[in-house]
Enzyme design. Structure first.
Site, short mmCIF file in Angstrom:
data_model
loop_
_atom_site.label_atom_id
_atom_site.label_comp_id
_atom_site.label_asym_id
_atom_site.label_seq_id
_atom_site.Cartn_x
_atom_site.Cartn_y
_atom_site.Cartn_z
N GLU A 97 0.84 -1.21 0.00
CA GLU A 97 0.00 0.00 0.00
C GLU A 97 0.87 1.26 0.00
OE1 GLU A 97 -2.71 1.45 -0.61
OE2 GLU A 97 -4.04 1.45 1.14
N THR A 145 -3.99 9.25 -4.19
CA THR A 145 -3.96 9.41 -2.73
C THR A 145 -2.83 10.34 -2.30
OG1 THR A 145 -4.95 7.25 -2.37
CG2 THR A 145 -3.69 8.14 -0.55
#
Ligand code: HSE
Length: 307
Positions: free
Chosen positions: A128, A181
């Protein structure tokens, strides 16, 4: 067993007031992956369908998390990964987490489940981090544990499973624009006022209490974000109109899903969720941005084997 096929679900991180700590798991959308044992040692990504993502293991989130587990387990075999992506990268519903969680979940099954969901979360966080350039587990934890989760701390890693009221449904609209993000994190302020901090932690506490006590009214009054939403909502065309339409049609609350552009709505009952879906559809048609919309139960199981 030499091969495992799995469904790796989309997730909603933050849940309005719980930036970087709260998340829940969806079941209406997710990726599929096949993980296969190989005689040749090492990790290989042999197929990616759906979206254009790197095959180099060190550059792919599923590959990086797989390497983290592989180096720890040091097994006498290797693994091949096939990724069938249905969750668009940059959509705000945990696309990278689904890939990162999927590879380690599948490898764990093929190794006889030596690792706990918490240990898998730690491996998946390494993957991630490639996508968001920082480590956070608020998508990975709900993908691996299912339901609602709260990441109590990263070091040491501690994840709490929060109960899900039975009648809770999510409506998620995904406007087809991409928000990275890393970019959505850069626009956030370094510090916040004490007044906003007080509002925010009161909402996190009351949301958790509402989830524990099936208090839909309290859940509704807690789905409020005074810290992150004021900044990020500007990146999402029509955010306020979605929120207005959803709340007027009976949604308990509306917020940005993860770092956006998807927007989630929580509703009491499927009937209300379907009403909210229609109302958002009618409102968003005027935006001239293509969109997809999903009505989903909260997925209590999380990632699962499908063969
Ligand atoms: N908590 C993260 C964020 C989730 O909002 O930046 C996005 O992956």
């Amino acid at each position: 067993m030499n091969e495992v096929k799995l469904f790796s679900p989309a997730t909603v991180a933050n849940v309005s007031c719980g930036f970087d700590v709260l998340g829940f798991c969806l079941d209406a959308i997710g990726d599929e992956m096949i993980i296969r044992k190989t005689v040749e040692k090492g990790i290989k990504i042999t197929k990616i369908e759906g979206y254009d993502l790197p095959f180099e293991v060190e550059k792919n989130v599923a590959g990086v998390s797989a390497l983290a587990l592989y180096h720890d387990a040091n097994p006498d075999c290797g693994f091949e990964i096939e990724i069938y992506k249905y969750i668009k990268p940059g959509s705000g519903v945990g696309s990278s987490s689904a890939s990162a969680a999927g590879s380690v979940f599948g490898m764990n099954v093929l190794l006889g489940n030596p690792y706990s969901a918490l240990e898998l979360t730690a491996f998946a966080m390494k993957g991630e981090a490639v996508a968001s350039q920082c480590e956070h587990a608020d998508n990975i934890a709900p993908a691996l544990f299912g339901g609602f989760t709260l990441v109590k701390s990263l070091d040491p890693l501690e994840v709490l499973q929060i109960p899900t009221p039975a009648d809770l449904f999510a409506v998620v609209i995904h406007p087809q624009i991409e928000i990275k993000t890393a970019d959505a994190r850069k626009i956030l302020p370094e510090t916040i006022s004490l007044k906003n901090a007080i509002t925010q932690w009161s909402n996190v506490g009351s949301l958790i209490h509402g989830l524990h006590t099936n208090d839909y009214e309290l859940i509704s009054r807690s789905l409020n974000d005074v810290v992150v939403e004021p900044f990020r909502s500007q990146l999402i065309p029509g955010f306020e109109s979605i929120k207005k339409a959803a709340l007027e049609s009976g949604a308990l609350g509306t917020g940005i899903s993860g770092s956006g552009p998807s927007v989630f709505n929580l509703c009491k009952s499927e009937a209300t969720a379907l009403k909210v879906e229609q109302s958002i559809r009618d409102t968003y048609k005027t935006q001239e941005i293509p969109f997809e919309i999903y009505v989903s139960k909260i997925n209590l199981d999380g990632i699962k084997q499908i063969n």
